[in-house]
Design a protein around this motif. Structure first.
Motif, short mmCIF file in Angstrom:
data_model
loop_
_atom_site.label_atom_id
_atom_site.label_comp_id
_atom_site.label_asym_id
_atom_site.label_seq_id
_atom_site.Cartn_x
_atom_site.Cartn_y
_atom_site.Cartn_z
N ALA A 25 45.99 51.56 30.65
CA ALA A 25 45.16 50.35 30.50
C ALA A 25 44.50 50.32 29.13
N ASP A 33 42.38 40.37 32.43
CA ASP A 33 43.04 41.16 33.48
C ASP A 33 44.53 40.87 33.53
N GLN A 34 44.88 39.58 33.44
CA GLN A 34 46.25 39.14 33.68
C GLN A 34 47.24 39.66 32.62
N HIS A 36 47.41 42.72 31.58
CA HIS A 36 47.77 44.13 31.80
C HIS A 36 49.12 44.25 32.49
N LEU A 37 49.75 45.39 32.27
CA LEU A 37 51.09 45.64 32.80
C LEU A 37 51.05 45.94 34.30
N GLY B 11 44.21 46.39 39.37
CA GLY B 11 44.37 45.29 38.42
C GLY B 11 43.32 44.21 38.50
N VAL B 12 42.34 44.34 39.41
CA VAL B 12 41.30 43.30 39.53
C VAL B 12 39.91 43.90 39.40
N GLY B 13 39.49 44.22 38.17
CA GLY B 13 40.29 44.36 37.00
C GLY B 13 40.93 45.74 36.91
N PRO B 14 41.74 45.94 35.91
CA PRO B 14 42.46 47.21 35.77
C PRO B 14 41.56 48.45 35.76
N PHE B 15 40.47 48.37 35.05
CA PHE B 15 39.61 49.55 34.96
C PHE B 15 38.85 49.79 36.27
N PRO B 45 48.51 42.66 37.83
CA PRO B 45 47.44 41.69 37.54
C PRO B 45 47.93 40.33 37.07
N VAL B 49 45.34 35.12 39.70
CA VAL B 49 44.50 34.31 38.81
C VAL B 49 43.06 34.81 38.91
N ASP B 50 42.29 34.47 37.89
CA ASP B 50 40.93 34.95 37.82
C ASP B 50 40.12 34.43 39.01
N ARG B 51 39.45 35.34 39.70
CA ARG B 51 38.72 34.99 40.91
C ARG B 51 37.54 34.07 40.61
N TYR B 174 32.76 39.55 30.82
CA TYR B 174 33.95 38.78 30.46
C TYR B 174 34.11 38.44 28.98
N LYS B 181 35.44 44.09 30.47
CA LYS B 181 36.86 43.93 30.83
C LYS B 181 37.75 44.08 29.60
#
Lengths: 254, 254
Positions: A25, A33-34, A36-37, B11-15, B45, B49-51, B174, B181
């Motif tokens: 990441a 977010d979108q 990322h792999l 992936g929501v979010g990746p971290f 991800p 789509v973004d929540r 954001y 993120k």
């Protein structure tokens, strides 16, 4: 080119797998977010016997079978390129068997070889350094994994003296009380042992240090130790996985 | 009882997904790699789509469909109990649709509700605290997720004033330049914004702070801020997943 999916065999050890996912990441160009792999992680550690114990003859079962099964499960889920964040699993006696098991199962997923990726990285980025010190488990040490791969590329790998290896370096990773695997972080005792290892490798002429066990980057946050550059194979594997999945999303090396 | 398998929608979010996996490992009683629980992580991800954008009406597609599909994929891989490490995804307009999609697909995997787990944790461990401040995305804020769940349990949730929320708190998460993120860590600007939020919540009578977005624990390593205890829903979700998978391996709370 469609973006490929990354697979990670987690659990060897658990914190190393998570460290790899974090580095994937962190090394990905993403503004949201979108971007990322796709990354799939299969972590079933109870099935995989200890890699070092196998290499040292303490258990009979080769962990290659369970590792290959988890690579196959990742491939069935859709993974195109897979990494195993465990240096010891790349000893030829294990890794060649993983490849054989995948071939026998007609699984043509692209399984990266972490140590070969380290060699490639060194050749491309540190060609002036000829002598690398390696900190690792005793399994990796005795299997000569880095000695062999780096030797084939014209580099020299130096290892700590054997008593230091078995009494200080391996326990820094494996000791049930103060080891990184048990604690999930580098305790002061583990740190002290590893610093002693780095000092010995420097004395032996090492110009850079390979953190040759995927738990070791957890002990080092700075890019150098005792004035020597630290090489993190987990980060190199993360970058190689991104390169294979979608090179346009690989961050420049800094 | 056979040990159950944990699934994580990453992936929501990746971290945040990686943070959850790390907390599952850290909260598990394990002396060696093999003692750790089976954990499967599906992180795709680009599909989700973004929540917050959905809750604010900026995109039409409900992310519930893609989230439910990833829960189903985890179930197909063998996961028994699943967590989604995203507070905003637990807004009723999203989470109820995830549940409906799973029911329609006859998927009976045990999907935990992170916010209900937070409520349960507070009732069991902090019954004397009545007023909780909540830092979150503006999506979670406007959906009133914590206000509703904590209210049903007899607690009061206090939120930052709306201008502070939109100008400081949401951007700390954001902002494309300094947000957690985008950066994978808490930049000084993000930290400053969040500290301003905590100060405002304390003034409004909050006795503890819920880090109500899964990126926020990355900004706080200490257990308190401005003298108030910090509640980490990611850690609570990690502990709940272990409890459901194999309660004998859940570390005591310290």
């Amino acid at each position: 080119m469609a973006e490929k999916w990354i697979g990670v065999v987690g659990g060897v050890g658990p914190f190393a797998g998570i460290d790899l996912l974090g580095k994937i990441a962190a090394e990905t160009i993403a503004n949201q977010d979108q971007d990322h792999l796709t990354a799939l992680n299969w972590s079933q550690p109870a099935k995989i016997v200890d890699r070092t114990e196998y290499l040292l003859g303490q258990v009979a079962e080769n962990p290659a079978g369970a590792l290959a099964a988890q690579v196959q499960q990742l491939a069935q889920m859709g993974a195109d390129v897979v990494g195993i964040p465990c240096n010891t699993a790349h000893a030829p006696r294990i890794f060649n068997q993983i490849r054989a098991a995948l071939a026998a199962a007609n699984c043509d997923v692209h399984l990266l070889h972490m140590i070969e990726e380290v060699g490639r990285f060194l050749r491309e980025n540190l060609p002036e350094v000829k002598k690398f010190g390696v900190l690792s488990t005793t399994g990796t040490y005795r299997a000569g994994v880095y000695v062999e791969v780096l030797g084939a590329l014209g580099f020299t790998a130096v290892l700590p003296p054997f008593p230091l290896q078995t009494e200080k370096i391996h326990p820094a990773i494996y000791d049930p009380i103060y080891g990184i695997k048990a604690c999930g972080l580098a305790t002061p005792q583990a740190q002290e042992n590893l610093n002693e290892g780095i000092a010995a490798l420097k004395t032996a002429g090492a110009e850079a240090i390979i953190l040759g066990c995927t738990e070791l980057p957890l002990a080092f946050t700075a890019p150098t130790a005792a004035g020597l550059p630290l090489i993190d194979p987990t980060r190199i594997l993360a970058r190689a996985l991104i390169r294979e999945a979608n090179p346009a999303k690989l961050k420049p090396l800094i």
